[in-house]
Design a protein around this motif. Structure first.
Motif, PDB file in Angstrom:
ATOM      1  N   ALA A   1      -6.435  17.455  15.605  1.00 16.44           N
ATOM      2  CA  ALA A   1      -5.755  18.050  14.400  1.00 16.44           C
ATOM      3  C   ALA A   1      -4.420  17.316  13.987  1.00 16.44           C
ATOM      4  CB  ALA A   1      -5.556  19.450  14.511  1.00 16.44           C
ATOM      5  N   ASP A   2      -4.653  16.081  13.605  1.00 15.59           N
ATOM      6  CA  ASP A   2      -3.807  14.980  13.505  1.00 15.59           C
ATOM      7  C   ASP A   2      -3.146  14.863  11.944  1.00 15.59           C
ATOM      8  OD1 ASP A   2      -6.202  13.626  11.993  1.00 15.59           O
ATOM      9  OD2 ASP A   2      -6.059  11.979  13.621  1.00 15.59           O
ATOM     10  N   GLY A   3      -3.694  15.656  11.153  1.00 24.17           N
ATOM     11  CA  GLY A   3      -3.217  15.752   9.853  1.00 24.17           C
ATOM     12  C   GLY A   3      -3.895  14.582   8.948  1.00 24.17           C
ATOM     13  N   ILE A   4      -4.832  13.438   9.561  1.00 20.62           N
ATOM     14  CA  ILE A   4      -5.375  12.626   8.885  1.00 20.62           C
ATOM     15  C   ILE A   4      -7.164  12.847   8.648  1.00 20.62           C
ATOM     16  CG2 ILE A   4      -6.111   9.973   9.033  1.00 20.62           C
ATOM     17  CD1 ILE A   4      -3.147   9.648  10.826  1.00 20.62           C
ATOM     18  N   THR A   5      -7.672  12.808   9.797  1.00 20.72           N
ATOM     19  CA  THR A   5      -9.101  13.298   9.723  1.00 20.72           C
ATOM     20  C   THR A   5      -9.241  14.666   9.706  1.00 20.72           C
ATOM     21  OG1 THR A   5      -9.335  12.858  12.225  1.00 20.72           O
ATOM     22  CG2 THR A   5      -9.946  11.152  10.602  1.00 20.72           C
ATOM     23  N   LEU A   6      -8.345  15.533  10.567  1.00 17.98           N
ATOM     24  CA  LEU A   6      -8.313  16.961  10.451  1.00 17.98           C
ATOM     25  C   LEU A   6      -6.933  17.489  10.142  1.00 17.98           C
ATOM     26  CD1 LEU A   6     -10.550  17.618  13.621  1.00 17.98           C
ATOM     27  CD2 LEU A   6     -11.350  18.047  11.254  1.00 17.98           C
ATOM     28  N   PRO A   7      -7.083  18.614   9.523  1.00 19.85           N
ATOM     29  CA  PRO A   7      -5.709  19.067   9.199  1.00 19.85           C
ATOM     30  C   PRO A   7      -4.906  19.348  10.193  1.00 19.85           C
ATOM     31  CG  PRO A   7      -7.460  20.155   7.968  1.00 19.85           C
ATOM     32  CD  PRO A   7      -8.105  19.345   8.977  1.00 19.85           C
ATOM     33  N   GLU A   8      -3.460  19.069  10.155  1.00 20.40           N
ATOM     34  CA  GLU A   8      -2.640  19.616  11.234  1.00 20.40           C
ATOM     35  C   GLU A   8      -2.698  21.047  11.584  1.00 20.40           C
ATOM     36  OE1 GLU A   8       1.662  18.504  11.374  1.00 20.40           O
ATOM     37  OE2 GLU A   8       1.194  16.652  10.131  1.00 20.40           O
ATOM     38  N   GLY A   9      -2.955  21.889  10.780  1.00 17.38           N
ATOM     39  CA  GLY A   9      -3.022  23.385  11.082  1.00 17.38           C
ATOM     40  C   GLY A   9      -4.456  23.707  11.645  1.00 17.38           C
ATOM     41  N   GLY A  10      -5.219  22.707  11.831  1.00 15.74           N
ATOM     42  CA  GLY A  10      -6.642  23.026  12.296  1.00 15.74           C
ATOM     43  C   GLY A  10      -7.380  23.431  11.194  1.00 15.74           C
ATOM     44  N   TYR A  11      -8.611  24.157  11.554  1.00 15.53           N
ATOM     45  CA  TYR A  11      -9.594  24.662  10.570  1.00 15.53           C
ATOM     46  C   TYR A  11      -8.890  25.784   9.592  1.00 15.53           C
ATOM     47  CZ  TYR A  11     -13.051  22.269  13.217  1.00 15.53           C
ATOM     48  OH  TYR A  11     -13.492  21.470  14.071  1.00 15.53           O
ATOM     49  N   PRO A  12      -8.023  26.610   9.850  1.00 18.19           N
ATOM     50  CA  PRO A  12      -7.573  27.572   9.045  1.00 18.19           C
ATOM     51  C   PRO A  12      -6.937  26.828   7.877  1.00 18.19           C
ATOM     52  CG  PRO A  12      -7.226  28.408  11.265  1.00 18.19           C
ATOM     53  CD  PRO A  12      -7.735  27.162  11.395  1.00 18.19           C
TER      54      PRO A  12
ATOM     55  N   ALA B   1     -14.364  20.427   7.545  1.00 17.65           N
ATOM     56  CA  ALA B   1     -12.991  20.633   7.346  1.00 17.65           C
ATOM     57  C   ALA B   1     -12.195  19.328   7.107  1.00 17.65           C
ATOM     58  CB  ALA B   1     -12.572  21.186   8.545  1.00 17.65           C
ATOM     59  N   SER B   2     -12.857  18.111   7.261  1.00 10.58           N
ATOM     60  CA  SER B   2     -12.178  16.886   6.987  1.00 10.58           C
ATOM     61  C   SER B   2     -12.080  16.417   5.803  1.00 10.58           C
ATOM     62  CB  SER B   2     -12.848  15.925   7.939  1.00 10.58           C
ATOM     63  OG  SER B   2     -11.962  14.626   7.782  1.00 10.58           O
ATOM     64  N   PRO B   3     -10.982  15.983   5.306  1.00 10.71           N
ATOM     65  CA  PRO B   3     -10.603  15.428   3.718  1.00 10.71           C
ATOM     66  C   PRO B   3     -11.557  14.004   3.870  1.00 10.71           C
ATOM     67  CG  PRO B   3      -8.642  15.275   4.997  1.00 10.71           C
ATOM     68  CD  PRO B   3      -9.589  16.059   5.881  1.00 10.71           C
ATOM     69  N   LEU B   4     -11.664  13.346   4.799  1.00 14.40           N
ATOM     70  CA  LEU B   4     -12.330  11.956   5.038  1.00 14.40           C
ATOM     71  C   LEU B   4     -13.790  12.283   4.519  1.00 14.40           C
ATOM     72  CD1 LEU B   4     -12.266   9.279   6.271  1.00 14.40           C
ATOM     73  CD2 LEU B   4     -13.050  10.089   8.191  1.00 14.40           C
ATOM     74  N   PHE B   5     -14.415  13.217   4.709  1.00 11.89           N
ATOM     75  CA  PHE B   5     -15.807  13.589   4.438  1.00 11.89           C
ATOM     76  C   PHE B   5     -16.255  14.160   2.934  1.00 11.89           C
ATOM     77  CE2 PHE B   5     -15.528  12.677   8.699  1.00 11.89           C
ATOM     78  CZ  PHE B   5     -16.487  11.929   8.946  1.00 11.89           C
ATOM     79  N   VAL B   6     -15.159  14.414   2.073  1.00 10.89           N
ATOM     80  CA  VAL B   6     -15.550  14.761   0.847  1.00 10.89           C
ATOM     81  C   VAL B   6     -16.389  13.920  -0.044  1.00 10.89           C
ATOM     82  CG1 VAL B   6     -14.596  15.456  -1.367  1.00 10.89           C
ATOM     83  CG2 VAL B   6     -13.260  15.986   0.888  1.00 10.89           C
ATOM     84  N   GLY B   7     -17.416  14.395  -0.508  1.00 14.06           N
ATOM     85  CA  GLY B   7     -18.628  13.736  -1.309  1.00 14.06           C
ATOM     86  C   GLY B   7     -19.396  13.123  -0.318  1.00 14.06           C
TER      87      GLY B   7
END
Length: 548
Positions: free
Chosen positions: A319-330, A227-233
């Motif tokens: 769910a801090d809006g940085i490593t995980l989206p603020e809205g959580g997994y959904p 779910a984290s944008p940090l791990f794309v790729g």
């Protein structure tokens, strides 16, 4: 000197650049020469490492992928280790990350990993393992990787990363900036995956075919990585065993951390009362950072050690809006990463039967027969909620945001519905691990040496070998006697069930009809307990667990 702070942009950029570069025509990462067998000394970007030969495989223990996180580096983004020239001795298992079980143990210089491979490995699929322990205790060596390296034809990497309060701290003094996060353990995992990408070819692995495999807390971490944008790729496939999706609200978590740390602040003269200490700890005062980085690790490790699989006691994965989206997994944007979710049928049985509430003063008001029925109630519904939480619940969230291939499985062996039952424990959490290690760490719980269990283990490993190679557990050819593992979709919620009798494996595909809503309705209608006892069990044994 203050250590550099985490920059979300720099982490995202490094992962994205590597992924983009790998797709360019003519691009290739360095690979070990196919004709030359891998020796016990391999070169990494930081220096050579000396491993050891074991039966059928090679292993390197404790290769550093990051510098020590002690002192001023505590609660900062991981940095590169100092380079070395002579071959580093990686022949003996090192200490685990600092943690507390019955006592404080481990080290803050924990950013290291173990690599298992075989001499003839070349461009093999790579498994990166995240261990269990509630993100508070444990080590990657709970699953030695040599057996899988041989059986699956892969390179196996076991990660160590910061645990407990050392891995998760969202107090404002540590993450008040727009690009700062308190999910330090996730930063460690990103750093480790970058090391794998840059170095694993030297050990015979394919840096463009990485599967993250997590068990229990590691399974939940694996879902966070998805779910984290940090791990794309940064990886290409995911396997979550006994995982599920959990995250915590950052502000509420900071208050919980401040309450846990306040007594130490009073002891050290930082405040006169715990209430005052809590208010101070929730500020951006640089003195908070300075004080906490100087506190002895042995005083910090026991804090919140009694979490009991409850996020409310030890909140993490913010769910801090940085490593995980603020809205959580959904709210996450999921990549098209093939994902396999596996659970045992009775994963809450042990926790239910030996929960401390059953020996409390409140519980003593009920008879022995009533308490036995209450344990059965907690085990039945807790395990059912675990099953849905680890599989269908997560799949539904991903499927709403992605067309990624999803495969769901359940181990029935040991349960009341199984051909081979295990008294009291059933198909307990961890029953899959002996299938992946070739040995039984639960020898005191159950005899798993029988021909039926071993045949089931062989089938599971065949599915996993196909999955890490191609993203499809069926591959080009199924093991004889295996059932085709159907892809899960919201319209066709297929579940592969693995079981065995005394001598043979039994697999079948079934429709997963359980939902959280149906289970809660069944709990409400259940009349095996008195209303008072049912309410007590729900409030004290079930409520607040990861699956709640």
């Amino acid at each position: 000197m203050q250590a550099p702070k985490f920059s979300r942009r720099s982490f995202l950029k490094s992962g994205a650049v590597a992924a983009a570069a790998a797709s360019l025509p003519g691009f290739s990462l360095p690979a070990a020469a196919a004709a030359a067998p891998i020796g016990t000394v391999c070169q990494t970007q930081h220096g050579p490492v000396q491993g050891i030969r074991q039966e059928g495989h090679l292993v390197w223990y404790g290769i550093p992928y990051g510098a020590s996180t002690a002192g001023d580096a505590r609660w900062t983004a991981p940095q590169d280790p100092a380079p070395w020239a002579d071959a580093k001795d990686c022949t003996v298992p090192g200490a685990a990350a600092y943690q507390y079980s019955t006592c404080a143990l481990g080290t803050e210089d924990c950013l290291n990993l173990d690599v298992y491979t075989t001499e003839k490995a070349s461009k093999r699929p790579v498994i990166v393992y995240l261990h269990s322990g509630g993100n508070q205790i444990g080590s990657a060596r709970e699953l030695p990787g040599g057996f899988l390296a041989e059986q699956l034809g892969c390179v196996f990497v076991g990660l160590e990363y910061r645990l407990g309060l050392f891995g998760f701290n969202c107090l404002p003094a540590f993450c008040s900036g727009p690009e700062e996060t308190g999910n330090f353990a996730l930063l460690d995992m990103a750093k480790a995956l970058d090391w794998v990408r840059d170095n694993i070819a030297s050990f015979g692995g394919d840096p463009q075919n990485i599967t993250v495999l997590g068990f229990a807390a590691g399974g939940r971490d694996g879902m966070a990585l998805l779910a984290s944008p940090l791990f794309v790729g940064r990886f290409q496939k995911a396997i979550s065993i006994s995982g599920g999706m959990t995250c915590a609200d950052e502000n509420t978590s900071a208050e919980t951390l401040a309450a846990a740390l306040a007594p130490l602040a009073v002891q050290d003269g930082k405040a006169l009362t715990e209430a005052t200490a809590r208010r101070w700890l929730l500020t951006e005062d640089p003195a908070v950072r300075s004080w906490l980085c100087g506190v002895d690790a042995a005083r910090l490790a026991p804090l919140m050690a009694n979490a009991g699989l409850r996020m409310s006691v030890f909140p993490h994965l913010y769910a801090d809006g940085i490593t995980l989206p603020e809205g959580g997994y959904p709210a996450a944007q999921y990549s098209e990463i093939p994902t396999l979710l596996l659970t045992g049928a009775d994963e809450f049985n042990a926790a239910a039967r030996w929960d401390s509430w059953f020996s409390s003063e409140e519980a003593k008001r009920f008879s022995a027969d009533e308490l036995e029925a209450a344990k059965q109630f907690a085990a039945t519904y807790g395990s059912a909620l675990c099953r849905v939480f680890s599989t269908r619940g997560s799949a539904e969230v991903i499927a709403a945001r992605s067309d990624a291939p999803l495969y769901l499985g359940q181990i029935e062996y040991g349960s009341s519905a199984s051909k081979t039952q295990i008294p009291l424990l059933g198909s307990f959490q961890g029953i899959a691990l002996p299938m992946l290690s070739g040995s039984n760490p639960y020898f005191g719980w159950a005899d798993l040496s029988g021909a039926g269990y071993q045949a089931m283990a062989e089938q599971l490993r065949a599915y996993l070998k196909n999955f890490i190679t191609s993203g499809d557990p069926n591959g080009k050819k199924l093991l004889s006697g295996s059932t085709r593992w159907q892809r899960w979709t919201p319209d066709s919620p297929a579940l592969l069930v693995l079981d065995a009798d005394a001598d043979h494996a039994i697999t079948r595909c079934a429709a997963q009809t359980e939902t959280k809503e149906s289970l809660l309705a069944a709990m409400e209608a259940d009349s095996t307990l008195s209303p008072a006892l049912k309410q007590a069990v729900i409030q004290n044994v079930l409520k607040g667990r990861f699956f709640d």
